[in-house]
Scaffold this active site. Structure first.
Site, PDB file in Angstrom:
ATOM      1  N   THR A 100       4.303  11.666   1.947  1.00 42.54           N
ATOM      2  CA  THR A 100       3.452  10.483   2.096  1.00 42.54           C
ATOM      3  C   THR A 100       2.442  10.671   3.220  1.00 42.54           C
ATOM      4  O   THR A 100       1.279  10.259   3.108  1.00 42.54           O
ATOM      5  CB  THR A 100       4.306   9.233   2.363  1.00 42.54           C
ATOM      6  OG1 THR A 100       5.206   9.050   1.268  1.00 42.54           O
ATOM      7  CG2 THR A 100       3.446   7.992   2.512  1.00 42.54           C
ATOM      8  N   CYS A 101       2.871  11.308   4.282  1.00 40.97           N
ATOM      9  CA  CYS A 101       1.993  11.523   5.439  1.00 40.97           C
ATOM     10  C   CYS A 101       0.788  12.384   5.058  1.00 40.97           C
ATOM     11  O   CYS A 101      -0.335  12.146   5.505  1.00 40.97           O
ATOM     12  CB  CYS A 101       2.764  12.199   6.570  1.00 40.97           C
ATOM     13  SG  CYS A 101       4.283  11.335   7.017  1.00 40.97           S
TER      14      CYS A 101
END
Length: 252
Positions: free
Chosen positions: A55-56
């Site tokens: 996600t980052c």
């Protein structure tokens, strides 16, 4: 409605912790303090569990990078990403990611994150101590606003995103659609297209033929074999003359 996080209460109104960050810059070690990062500045900070994590890398960092010019137009001096990773990992992640508008700060020992009250144990994933995901607006070292992810299983990503922060700072701010330009070095029509986009304050990703893409890929996505080819919000606009017409039509 997004859930509050009683496990990590907001510390709005408090000053950011005084911490010194060791950073590897080229062949040298330097240090940056919280004074260096925040004193006399309006700064957006977002923190995440780890560099290179899904996600980052796919959403959190790229979207802040994409909206950096919009944040700047509304008074933000800098955007900082903090993660409990060492400086070599953060440097490698910066090189791998779309991050030219973001300052990546390694909180290798977790000192800053711990003093923020947001250090969590992710030993079950083999991560050790990491940061809970959050974002905040800091003005002259004072925390004005925090968006802390709710206390849910896994790695929730609901409120610390760039769009939520931008909506807080500048409600109704106009956000340009993503723009991509296929180009090649020395092409005057490419230079014209890029100048047109810049004149209209539209940030763009440049895909350079022979470096980032081949003629085959250009034909596959645009159906053409000439440059530039401009895409705005997923729509194929075409070359520089078609881009000029696109802006003329928007004026009418």
């Amino acid at each position: 409605m997004t859930q509050a996080n009683p496990k990590f209460p907001s510390i709005e109104g408090q000053r950011v912790p005084d911490v010194t960050f060791p950073i590897r810059q080229g062949e040298d070690w330097i240090t940056k303090s919280t004074d260096d990062l925040f004193k006399g500045k309006k700064v957006v900070v977002f923190s995440l569990p780890g560099a290179f994590t899904p996600t980052c890398s796919s959403t959190h960092l790229p979207r802040y990078n994409e909206l950096a010019n919009v944040f700047k137009a509304h008074g933000v001096d800098s955007i900082i990403c903090v993660s409990v990773n060492d400086t070599f990992v953060m440097n490698a992640w910066a090189a791998d990611q779309e991050s030219e508008n973001i300052e990546l700060i390694p909180d290798g020992n977790g000192d800053f994150t711990e003093k923020m009250g947001l250090l969590v144990d992710k030993a079950d994933l083999g991560f050790g101590k990491r940061s809970w995901r959050y974002s905040m607006l800091v003005e002259d070292k004072v925390i004005k606003k925090m968006f802390i992810e709710p206390d849910l299983p896994g790695d929730p990503f609901e409120v610390s995103d760039a769009d939520t922060m931008l909506a807080y700072i500048a409600p109704g701010a106009e956000v340009n659609q993503p723009v991509s330009v296929f180009s090649k070095p020395g092409c005057p029509y490419c230079a014209k297209a890029k100048a047109l986009l810049s004149d209209h304050h539209m940030a763009f990703e440049e895909i350079v033929m022979g470096k980032n893409a081949s003629l085959t890929s250009l034909k596959a996505v645009s159906g053409r074999d000439t440059v530039p080819q401009v895409f705005i919000g997923g729509q194929h606009i075409g070359g520089s003359e078609e881009l000029e017409q696109y802006f003329a039509d928007k004026r009418d």
